[in-house]
Design a protein around this motif. Structure first.
Motif, mmCIF file in Angstrom:
data_model
loop_
_atom_site.group_PDB
_atom_site.id
_atom_site.type_symbol
_atom_site.label_atom_id
_atom_site.label_comp_id
_atom_site.label_asym_id
_atom_site.label_seq_id
_atom_site.Cartn_x
_atom_site.Cartn_y
_atom_site.Cartn_z
ATOM 1 N N LEU A 80 0.830 -1.232 -0.030
ATOM 2 C CA LEU A 80 -0.186 -0.023 0.053
ATOM 3 C C LEU A 80 1.096 1.142 0.097
ATOM 4 C CD1 LEU A 80 -3.107 0.671 0.071
ATOM 5 C CD2 LEU A 80 -3.007 0.814 2.578
ATOM 6 N N GLN A 81 0.650 2.185 -0.830
ATOM 7 C CA GLN A 81 1.369 3.337 -1.079
ATOM 8 C C GLN A 81 0.358 4.784 -0.656
ATOM 9 O OE1 GLN A 81 4.446 4.080 -1.271
ATOM 10 N NE2 GLN A 81 5.581 2.810 -2.939
ATOM 11 N N VAL A 82 0.889 5.482 -0.012
ATOM 12 C CA VAL A 82 -0.165 6.817 0.482
ATOM 13 C C VAL A 82 0.311 7.971 -0.939
ATOM 14 C CG1 VAL A 82 -0.349 8.748 1.725
ATOM 15 C CG2 VAL A 82 -0.124 6.417 2.650
ATOM 16 N N ILE A 83 -0.573 8.003 -1.670
ATOM 17 C CA ILE A 83 -0.363 9.306 -2.557
ATOM 18 C C ILE A 83 -0.305 10.709 -2.168
ATOM 19 C CG2 ILE A 83 -1.384 9.935 -4.858
ATOM 20 C CD1 ILE A 83 -2.740 7.220 -5.189
ATOM 21 N N MET A 134 -2.913 13.970 -15.685
ATOM 22 C CA MET A 134 -1.474 13.414 -16.026
ATOM 23 C C MET A 134 -0.683 13.405 -14.788
ATOM 24 S SD MET A 134 0.359 11.816 -18.103
ATOM 25 C CE MET A 134 -0.709 11.874 -19.569
ATOM 26 N N PRO A 135 -0.536 14.653 -14.175
ATOM 27 C CA PRO A 135 0.484 14.728 -13.046
ATOM 28 C C PRO A 135 -0.143 13.792 -11.862
ATOM 29 C CG PRO A 135 -0.317 16.904 -13.492
ATOM 30 C CD PRO A 135 -1.308 15.854 -14.381
ATOM 31 N N ASP A 136 -1.265 13.166 -11.679
ATOM 32 C CA ASP A 136 -1.943 12.065 -10.705
ATOM 33 C C ASP A 136 -1.346 10.905 -11.165
ATOM 34 O OD1 ASP A 136 -3.020 14.059 -8.960
ATOM 35 O OD2 ASP A 136 -5.041 13.940 -10.225
ATOM 36 N N LYS A 137 -1.374 10.582 -12.568
ATOM 37 C CA LYS A 137 -1.077 9.364 -13.016
ATOM 38 C C LYS A 137 0.389 9.113 -12.858
ATOM 39 C CE LYS A 137 -4.913 8.961 -16.514
ATOM 40 N NZ LYS A 137 -4.968 9.166 -17.940
ATOM 41 N N VAL A 138 1.259 10.092 -13.289
ATOM 42 C CA VAL A 138 2.822 10.174 -13.098
ATOM 43 C C VAL A 138 3.223 9.820 -11.671
ATOM 44 C CG1 VAL A 138 4.963 11.405 -13.321
ATOM 45 C CG2 VAL A 138 3.314 11.581 -15.138
ATOM 46 N N ARG A 139 2.252 10.938 -10.740
ATOM 47 C CA ARG A 139 2.531 10.430 -9.312
ATOM 48 C C ARG A 139 2.510 8.982 -8.798
ATOM 49 N NH1 ARG A 139 3.075 14.161 -4.899
ATOM 50 N NH2 ARG A 139 2.466 13.038 -2.856
ATOM 51 N N LYS A 140 1.538 8.397 -9.263
ATOM 52 C CA LYS A 140 1.110 7.141 -8.944
ATOM 53 C C LYS A 140 2.278 6.094 -9.325
ATOM 54 C CE LYS A 140 -3.027 5.528 -9.932
ATOM 55 N NZ LYS A 140 -3.297 4.882 -8.788
ATOM 56 N N LEU A 141 2.757 6.339 -10.564
ATOM 57 C CA LEU A 141 3.760 5.235 -10.980
ATOM 58 C C LEU A 141 4.941 5.699 -10.167
ATOM 59 C CD1 LEU A 141 3.038 5.399 -14.829
ATOM 60 C CD2 LEU A 141 2.973 3.540 -13.513
ATOM 61 N N VAL A 142 5.335 6.846 -9.983
ATOM 62 C CA VAL A 142 6.586 7.470 -9.227
ATOM 63 C C VAL A 142 6.563 6.642 -7.941
ATOM 64 C CG1 VAL A 142 7.730 9.273 -8.137
ATOM 65 C CG2 VAL A 142 6.968 9.490 -10.303
ATOM 66 N N CYS A 166 12.764 4.487 -11.383
ATOM 67 C CA CYS A 166 11.887 5.584 -11.540
ATOM 68 C C CYS A 166 12.675 6.709 -12.438
ATOM 69 C CB CYS A 166 11.629 6.277 -10.075
ATOM 70 S SG CYS A 166 10.298 7.584 -10.352
ATOM 71 N N VAL A 167 12.798 6.362 -13.628
ATOM 72 C CA VAL A 167 13.271 7.167 -14.614
ATOM 73 C C VAL A 167 12.182 7.712 -15.588
ATOM 74 C CG1 VAL A 167 15.663 6.373 -14.496
ATOM 75 C CG2 VAL A 167 14.150 5.298 -16.260
ATOM 76 N N ALA A 168 12.437 9.106 -16.161
ATOM 77 C CA ALA A 168 11.316 9.438 -16.866
ATOM 78 C C ALA A 168 10.921 8.362 -18.105
ATOM 79 C CB ALA A 168 11.543 10.686 -17.684
ATOM 80 N N GLU A 169 11.815 7.782 -18.853
ATOM 81 C CA GLU A 169 11.426 6.941 -19.865
ATOM 82 C C GLU A 169 10.608 5.724 -19.380
ATOM 83 O OE1 GLU A 169 14.331 8.045 -19.178
ATOM 84 O OE2 GLU A 169 15.033 9.376 -20.726
ATOM 85 N N SER A 190 9.774 17.859 -10.790
ATOM 86 C CA SER A 190 9.257 18.533 -9.653
ATOM 87 C C SER A 190 8.311 17.322 -9.032
ATOM 88 C CB SER A 190 8.298 19.447 -9.936
ATOM 89 O OG SER A 190 7.224 19.367 -11.021
ATOM 90 N N ILE A 191 7.764 16.522 -9.692
ATOM 91 C CA ILE A 191 6.637 15.570 -9.309
ATOM 92 C C ILE A 191 7.600 14.581 -8.274
ATOM 93 C CG2 ILE A 191 5.331 13.454 -9.673
ATOM 94 C CD1 ILE A 191 4.160 15.286 -12.110
ATOM 95 N N VAL A 192 8.782 14.129 -8.788
ATOM 96 C CA VAL A 192 9.568 13.130 -8.107
ATOM 97 C C VAL A 192 10.013 13.850 -6.782
ATOM 98 C CG1 VAL A 192 11.660 11.916 -8.025
ATOM 99 C CG2 VAL A 192 10.530 12.034 -10.119
ATOM 100 N N ASP A 193 10.490 14.712 -6.903
ATOM 101 C CA ASP A 193 10.916 15.819 -5.628
ATOM 102 C C ASP A 193 9.718 15.814 -4.749
ATOM 103 O OD1 ASP A 193 13.249 16.952 -4.645
ATOM 104 O OD2 ASP A 193 12.047 18.957 -4.613
ATOM 105 N N ALA A 194 8.425 16.096 -4.757
ATOM 106 C CA ALA A 194 7.348 16.309 -4.220
ATOM 107 C C ALA A 194 6.985 14.888 -3.479
ATOM 108 C CB ALA A 194 5.968 16.791 -4.950
#
Length: 335
Positions: free
Chosen positions: A125-128, A230-238, A247-250, A276-280
């Protein structure tokens, strides 16, 4: 836009609050949750209010396992349409995959990651959002719900390899042992359930390919209508890829079915960029990791996707203006 949770997350709150000696409606008012939300399980309410309600109720009643007491009373039907989809999958692996894909329709604050390696399967389980706040009660509700789903399909005598929690053990383990048995571990690196890959291959007797298609089609349509950006989707994958060092952009772009430039363009249209998303995400996670003084900093570095402790230490100093050891020392002095 606030992160939302389906109001069915508060199923059994009234009963558990009263049993714990609380006035449930007073607790609802304090947390800013309308009592009308309890009348319709499909209403979406702010996650922040729900999390506050559960944590304050546990604190005010002195019942450390408040959330778990709610979770052990849940039925599969509380999941609404997802319950139908679960019963109509061919195997447990596919059923849990459906939970992972569609959890956002029920709880936008958490994500379920499924990993399989060397004969072992992990539900993590991951907290988003909002990881800096205490989420003990909400996490125990979700883990309990997952555990009950597993027991439903694997049988009453099935036992996991372990049930793991990041937070420390409560003063009394009575409820945890009643719900999970004895295979419970605290102060771990993740919240989740460990089982065997063989468990994942368990077939579901109620499987019907036609009903399964209709159930998935309905849930996928609901997912397409959701407000997940899209930011939410990227955040979930990060969140899912950081601990794996992948966790690389590609890689993230590939998971989204696009190339890196296209992903960056979509993020830019929302005023975001990948870094910025990875950092957050790291900022959301790091405090809860370093607050646990029993966790080695080398493990924290790995969980945040750093290849070395020195790289993590530089990042922490840049963000917080001090070393991790100095931060921990100051935190200890304030307690």
């Amino acid at each position: 836009m606030p992160t939302l949770i389906r109001s069915s997350s508060l199923t059994n709150f009234i009963e558990v609050a009263r049993a714990a000696g609380l006035d449930p409606y007073r607790q609802l008012r304090k947390a800013g949750v309308s009592a009308s939300a309890l009348l319709d399980p499909d209403i979406k309410i702010p996650a922040k209010s729900v999390l506050r309600l559960l944590e304050e109720s546990a604190r005010d009643s002195g019942v450390e396992d408040f959330g778990l007491r709610m979770g052990e009373m849940r039925q599969l039907e509380n999941l609404g349409p997802l319950a139908i989809a679960l019963r109509e999958e061919a195997t447990l692996r596919e059923a849990l995959g459906s939970v992972a894909r569609h959890l956002v329709l029920y709880n936008e604050s958490m994500d379920l990651c499924i990993e399989e390696v060397n004969g072992v399967a992990l539900l993590r389980l991951q907290v988003i959002h909002g990881a800096r706040a205490s989420l003990r009660q909400s996490i125990e509700i979700v883990i309990c719900t997952l555990y009950r789903i597993l027991k439903l399909f694997l049988g009453a005598n099935w036992k996991p390899i372990s049930v793991c929690f990041e937070h420390k053990a409560p003063a009394s383990l009575t409820t945890h042992r009643r719900v999970f048995g004895t295979s419970i571990l605290f102060n771990q690196d993740f919240d989740g359930i460990v089982l065997t890959q063989a468990d994942f291959d368990t077939t579901i007797p109620s499987y019907d390919p036609i009903l399964a298609w209709h159930a998935r089609d309905f849930l996928n349509a609901k997912l397409a209508q959701s407000d997940l950006t899209m930011p939410d989707k990227v955040r979930k994958l990060v969140l899912a890829l950081l601990p794996k060092g992948e966790c690389v952009a590609e890689r993230v772009a590939g998971q989204l079915g696009m190339d890196r430039k296209t992903m960056h363009r979509h993020l830019a249209s929302h005023g975001h960029n990948y870094s910025s998303i990875v950092d957050a995400v790291r900022l959301d996670l790091v405090i809860q990791y370093v607050e646990n003084r029993e966790r080695p900093l080398s493990d924290v570095a790995t969980l945040l996707g750093y290849s070395s402790l020195s790289a993590f230490s530089r990042w922490f100093s840049d963000r917080f203006g001090c070393s991790v050891s100095a931060w921990r020392r100051e935190k200890r002095q304030r307690v």
